[in-house]
Design an enzyme around this catalytic site. Sequence first.
Site, mmCIF file in Angstrom:
data_model
loop_
_atom_site.group_PDB
_atom_site.id
_atom_site.type_symbol
_atom_site.label_atom_id
_atom_site.label_comp_id
_atom_site.label_asym_id
_atom_site.label_seq_id
_atom_site.Cartn_x
_atom_site.Cartn_y
_atom_site.Cartn_z
ATOM 1 C CG ASP A 1 -1.485 -0.910 9.351
ATOM 2 O OD1 ASP A 1 -0.914 -1.279 8.485
ATOM 3 O OD2 ASP A 1 -2.729 -1.133 9.492
ATOM 4 C CG ASP B 1 -6.385 -3.428 7.689
ATOM 5 O OD1 ASP B 1 -5.731 -3.086 6.565
ATOM 6 O OD2 ASP B 1 -7.077 -4.470 7.632
ATOM 7 C CD GLU C 1 -6.979 -0.577 3.164
ATOM 8 O OE1 GLU C 1 -7.270 -1.254 4.271
ATOM 9 O OE2 GLU C 1 -6.322 -1.044 2.370
ATOM 10 C CG HIS D 1 1.017 -3.573 2.513
ATOM 11 N ND1 HIS D 1 0.532 -2.298 3.039
ATOM 12 C CD2 HIS D 1 0.152 -4.565 3.187
ATOM 13 C CE1 HIS D 1 -0.515 -2.485 3.553
ATOM 14 N NE2 HIS D 1 -0.865 -3.643 3.546
ATOM 15 C CG ASP D 2 -2.687 -4.418 0.348
ATOM 16 O OD1 ASP D 2 -3.589 -3.702 1.102
ATOM 17 O OD2 ASP D 2 -2.185 -5.317 0.888
HETATM 18 O O1 TEU Z 1 -6.155 -4.185 2.523
HETATM 19 C C1 TEU Z 1 -7.614 -4.025 2.279
HETATM 20 C C2 TEU Z 1 -7.898 -4.405 0.921
HETATM 21 O O2 TEU Z 1 -9.000 -4.179 0.300
HETATM 22 C C3 TEU Z 1 -7.129 -5.360 0.255
HETATM 23 O O3 TEU Z 1 -7.733 -6.431 0.322
HETATM 24 C C4 TEU Z 1 -6.787 -4.878 -1.116
HETATM 25 O O4 TEU Z 1 -7.679 -4.117 -1.540
HETATM 26 C C5 TEU Z 1 -6.377 -5.889 -1.977
HETATM 27 O O5 TEU Z 1 -5.512 -6.676 -1.253
HETATM 28 C C6 TEU Z 1 -6.050 -5.309 -3.397
HETATM 29 O O6 TEU Z 1 -5.987 -6.524 -4.322
HETATM 30 C C7 TEU Z 1 -6.052 -4.109 3.937
HETATM 31 C C8 TEU Z 1 -4.586 -4.460 4.022
HETATM 32 O O7 TEU Z 1 -3.924 -3.467 3.439
HETATM 33 C C9 TEU Z 1 -4.072 -5.766 3.446
HETATM 34 O O8 TEU Z 1 -2.953 -6.017 3.475
HETATM 35 C C10 TEU Z 1 -4.999 -6.786 4.229
HETATM 36 O O9 TEU Z 1 -4.712 -8.149 3.538
HETATM 37 C C11 TEU Z 1 -6.431 -6.564 4.453
HETATM 38 O O10 TEU Z 1 -6.531 -5.260 4.606
HETATM 39 C C12 TEU Z 1 -7.147 -7.273 5.487
HETATM 40 O O11 TEU Z 1 -6.605 -6.992 6.582
#
Ligand code: TEU
Length: 571
Positions: free
Chosen positions: A95, A197, A251, A327-328
């Site tokens: 990542d 990311d 992403e 994970h989000d």
């Molecule tokens: O996520 C980016 C992002 O857009 C997230 O904020 C997601 O859309 C949101 O949490 C949904 O509610 C990336 C990573 O995947 C995330 O875990 C990190 O918190 C974020 O970037 C900051 O690095």
Amino acid sequence: MWWKNAVVYQIYPRSFCDSNGDGMGDLNGITSKLDYLKNLGVDVLWLSPVYQSPGDDNGYDISDYRAINPEFGTMEDFDRMLSEAHSRGIRIVMDLVVNHTSDEHAWFCESTASRDNPRRDYYIWRDADKDGNPPNRWWSAFGGSAWEWHEKTGQYYLHLFSRKQPDLNWDNPRLRDEIFDMMAWWCEKGIDGFRMDVISMISKPDGLPDGRELPGGFTEPDCCNGPHLHSYLREMNERVLSRYSLMTVGECPGAGIEEAVLFTNPARKELNMVFQFEHVSGSRKASARYDKWDRPAMSMPELREVLSRWQYGLEKRGWNSLFLNNHDQPRCVSRFGNDAPRYRTLSAKMLATCLHFMKGTPYIYQGEELGMTNACMTDISQYRDIESLQTYDFLTKQEGLSEETVMGYLQAVGRDNARTPMQWDDSPNAGFTSGHPWIDVNPNYTEINAASQIDDQNSVFFYYQELIRLRHTLPVMVDGRYELLLPDNDQIYSYMRAGNGTEKILVFCNFTKDPAPLPMEISEAFGCGASRLIGNYPDLPQGKMRPYEALAIYIGMKGNDDEIQNEQKNR
Ligand code: TEU
Ligand code: CA
């Protein structure tokens, strides 16, 4: 392009497997489960960050890109995991979090030392306005202003995420040099790619203008797809990515199909594929004051419209990532299926069928292959995610919403749902740890765990194993053109994958717990020699599709049919 035939498995290391009893998943835990992953059949592991980090955003706040967080182990542990994975023919994708660092990164410590420090403008600093306020009213994704005042040097710095995640200034060529050097350092270690990311946010809009109005007097930071984004990615590709055989997935919040083509069209030499978020952002048919939290769930017809548009949109112009979980996101069987015990396995298999037969690279998030569900955390003290905790405070204290309402939001779409420990067996803590887990294990681990599924031919695990095997053996599943069928059916999502000749796959998924009239396409297909590829009921549907029934059928050259049927008989 090996990644077009690959199936990727995402590991959230802190919740995957704890090898030393400290309650935190770690690298040696991953190494101990490589045979499980080989048995599942996945080709690539994407690891969420394991670099040095204070853990403000569970590792997405990196303080040293070239060191391993001791909570996960040592660089030797990483090297062993990498070589053990490679010896099993499994690739490792890291990542890459380079939109921001931790505020404990050496670069930020230098940047805050003084206004004339050589690394001052590795980050994004602005003066206060005449009233001492931030330069604009941007909202941070985790709540509150996206600007933090730094008293010592008398300026604000930008953080689109937590205040401990200052945004990097990609307009600075020396910063880009340092990032590209770090990427090459990891490639020289032998990793096989990067998941990047929020890479769509690295080029900020000129003048940092306020976006649409949001609650609390804030505005949307319109930072996606900025003015120099593609030139930075082309530079990254030319200086690093093109020099290794890598898989790269960006992403890309805010990316629509036209942006995705710009990212993934091979002729442009940027990235291989992107994660877009249209299908996991809730229904667009209703307004939502608090975005994902109070946005109603997407119906199947809406989900079908989005996924089909992306399938058609990238045909011959780019490449899709296929995911319903990460994970989000909340667990897909709870969000799009039905996690009641009676329907959980059926609907988990149905969702897997719908996703895996599409065109693109499928991603399986840890536990998805078991049908793991959303956690049911009833108390805010059980939550760990900064986004959940800061949202809870903002909505209850600033916006005056009831505790019950806000807990309902967190239980439905909070990121903690995906971060409860992997459920390995029915021993204490689901076999995840012999210590006290950093986050509560989902109590349903006694019913839902790997040990009870890996030898059960009716398990969700077995079904994913078969989907992966089919993708590795049926070229039409990789290359076939997608064509939507039954576009107006409000229960069944159906599509076709057409190969060059007469070869095709037909997919039928009943997204509801109600029987659905049997599409005539199914009986017609079997009438001309089709064979059943996979389904979540033991026999073929008669007269109607049953609750959450999924069925994939194959029509192809005669010879192949016999092969397929023999394969079926031998299993
Ligand atoms: O996520 C980016 C992002 O857009 C997230 O904020 C997601 O859309 C949101 O949490 C949904 O509610 C990336 C990573 O995947 C995330 O875990 C990190 O918190 C974020 O970037 C900051 O690095
Ligand atoms: Ca551990």
